[in-house]
Design a protein around this motif. Structure first.
Motif, PDB file in Angstrom:
ATOM      1  N   LEU A   4      53.366 -41.336 -12.168  1.00 52.97           N
ATOM      2  CA  LEU A   4      53.660 -40.832 -13.498  1.00 52.97           C
ATOM      3  C   LEU A   4      52.436 -41.189 -14.326  1.00 52.97           C
ATOM      4  CD1 LEU A   4      55.471 -39.726 -15.759  1.00 52.97           C
ATOM      5  CD2 LEU A   4      56.416 -42.022 -15.990  1.00 52.97           C
ATOM      6  N   GLN A  24      61.903 -37.627 -13.813  1.00 56.23           N
ATOM      7  CA  GLN A  24      61.377 -36.367 -14.332  1.00 56.23           C
ATOM      8  C   GLN A  24      62.501 -35.503 -14.901  1.00 56.23           C
ATOM      9  OE1 GLN A  24      58.869 -34.103 -11.659  1.00 56.23           O
ATOM     10  NE2 GLN A  24      59.254 -32.215 -12.769  1.00 56.23           N
ATOM     11  N   PHE A  64      53.546 -35.563 -13.505  1.00 55.86           N
ATOM     12  CA  PHE A  64      54.338 -36.097 -12.409  1.00 55.86           C
ATOM     13  C   PHE A  64      53.655 -35.674 -11.115  1.00 55.86           C
ATOM     14  CE2 PHE A  64      57.106 -35.271 -15.992  1.00 55.86           C
ATOM     15  CZ  PHE A  64      57.849 -36.425 -16.096  1.00 55.86           C
TER      16      PHE A  64
END
Length: 102
Positions: A4, A24, A64
């Motif tokens: 991340l 996410q 991500f």
């Protein structure tokens, strides 16, 4: 292990792909609603232990990145638990996934 990556200085948090996929789902749902919230995680011993808290808002840069190429199947109950945490005053924290209810 995925990452991340966040903020203007592109700091990264290394995290398991399955955990990252669930985070996410929660983070993007909050951002779609224009909501800001805190996100906290425990630092590893290599980084001096302790914890870090980040203020998340829809205008911040997030990326991500996943190690695996396959989509992770999501556990709706876990997403609901994470969303509940994100909606309370303490903010989002990664809590362990629970086995499915029978």
């Amino acid at each position: 292990m995925g990452t991340l990556t966040y903020g203007p200085t592109a700091k990264s948090l290394t995290i398991e792909d399955r955990d990252l996929a669930h985070l996410q789902a929660v983070i993007l749902a909050k951002f779609r609603r224009g909501e800001s919230f805190s996100f906290s995680w425990e630092r590893s011993n290599e980084l001096g232990s302790g914890h870090t808290t980040l203020w998340m808002n829809p205008q911040m840069h997030l990326e991500f990145g996943y190690f695996g190429s396959k989509r992770v199947p999501l556990n709706r109950e876990w997403i609901d638990r994470l969303m509940g945490r994100a909606n309370n005053a303490g903010g989002l924290e990664l809590v362990p996934e629970q086995p499915p209810q029978a």
